[in-house]
Design a protein around this motif. Structure first.
Motif, PDB file in Angstrom:
ATOM      1  N   LYS A  81      51.213  13.421  10.882  1.00 61.56           N
ATOM      2  CA  LYS A  81      50.310  14.133  10.001  1.00 61.56           C
ATOM      3  C   LYS A  81      50.050  13.684   8.645  1.00 61.56           C
ATOM      4  N   LYS A 140      39.789  16.135  10.340  1.00 55.45           N
ATOM      5  CA  LYS A 140      39.012  17.135  10.936  1.00 55.45           C
ATOM      6  C   LYS A 140      37.237  17.773  10.119  1.00 55.45           C
ATOM      7  N   GLU A 154      44.499  15.635   7.871  1.00 60.42           N
ATOM      8  CA  GLU A 154      44.248  16.695   9.084  1.00 60.42           C
ATOM      9  C   GLU A 154      43.541  17.307   8.657  1.00 60.42           C
ATOM     10  N   TYR A 191      46.984  23.666   8.323  1.00 57.13           N
ATOM     11  CA  TYR A 191      46.974  22.204   8.189  1.00 57.13           C
ATOM     12  C   TYR A 191      47.277  21.283   7.009  1.00 57.13           C
TER      13      TYR A 191
END
Length: 161
Positions: free
Chosen positions: A89, A35, A31, A27
């Motif tokens: 991202k 999360k 990101e 990741y």
């Protein structure tokens, strides 16, 4: 079964969640932050956990970017597609540029390979070339790479006939 889980409260719970996520795939920092913040409202814990996983080497934006570039190339995607996806991202533009430069990829060859895979033994009139151009543009290749690949593919098509 409960539809909503209780938010994570402790730093240890957030660390477990981060490690669980990172054990499945890479990741970007942005990101991973997003999360984890979906699972808790403890932003200060999330920041500390991110610092720790980076310190341990479990999360690294450069490694993530290099990996994502290799993935995109293997999928036959172009430079513009990779830049767009990596920016979405949260990867810094300077890091994207540096990793693309280090990849030392010939985008014309990748574009040509995509044309050869998709358009075998077809004519090469103006309409067909426009179709090839649109196909490569949708895959994120820049105009210079597209033009070179289209001309090389057209030449190969003429040589075959």
């Amino acid at each position: 079964m409960r539809s909503a889980r209780a938010p994570l409260q402790t730093e240890a719970e957030i660390m477990d969640a981060a490690l669980s996520l990172l054990s499945r795939r890479e990741y970007s920092e942005t990101e991973l932050t997003r999360k984890l913040l979906e699972k808790t409202e403890q932003q200060h814990h999330v920041e500390r956990v991110l610092a720790r996983v980076q310190e341990f080497g479990y999360q690294n934006d450069q490694r993530y970017t290099e990996s994502y570039i290799r993935y995109g190339i293997s999928q036959g995607k172009g430079e513009n597609w990779l830049i767009m996806k990596l920016r979405q991202k949260g990867v810094p533009p300077a890091l994207i540029e540096a990793c693309l430069y280090e990849a030392d990829t010939c985008w014309q060859d990748i574009a040509l390979a995509q044309l050869e895979r998709k358009f075998k033994n077809q004519g090469c009139d103006l309409q067909e070339k426009a179709r090839w151009y649109r196909f490569l543009a949708a895959r994120g290749f820049n105009p210079d790479a597209i033009a070179a690949a289209v001309e090389r593919h057209a030449q190969k098509q003429l040589d075959c006939t």
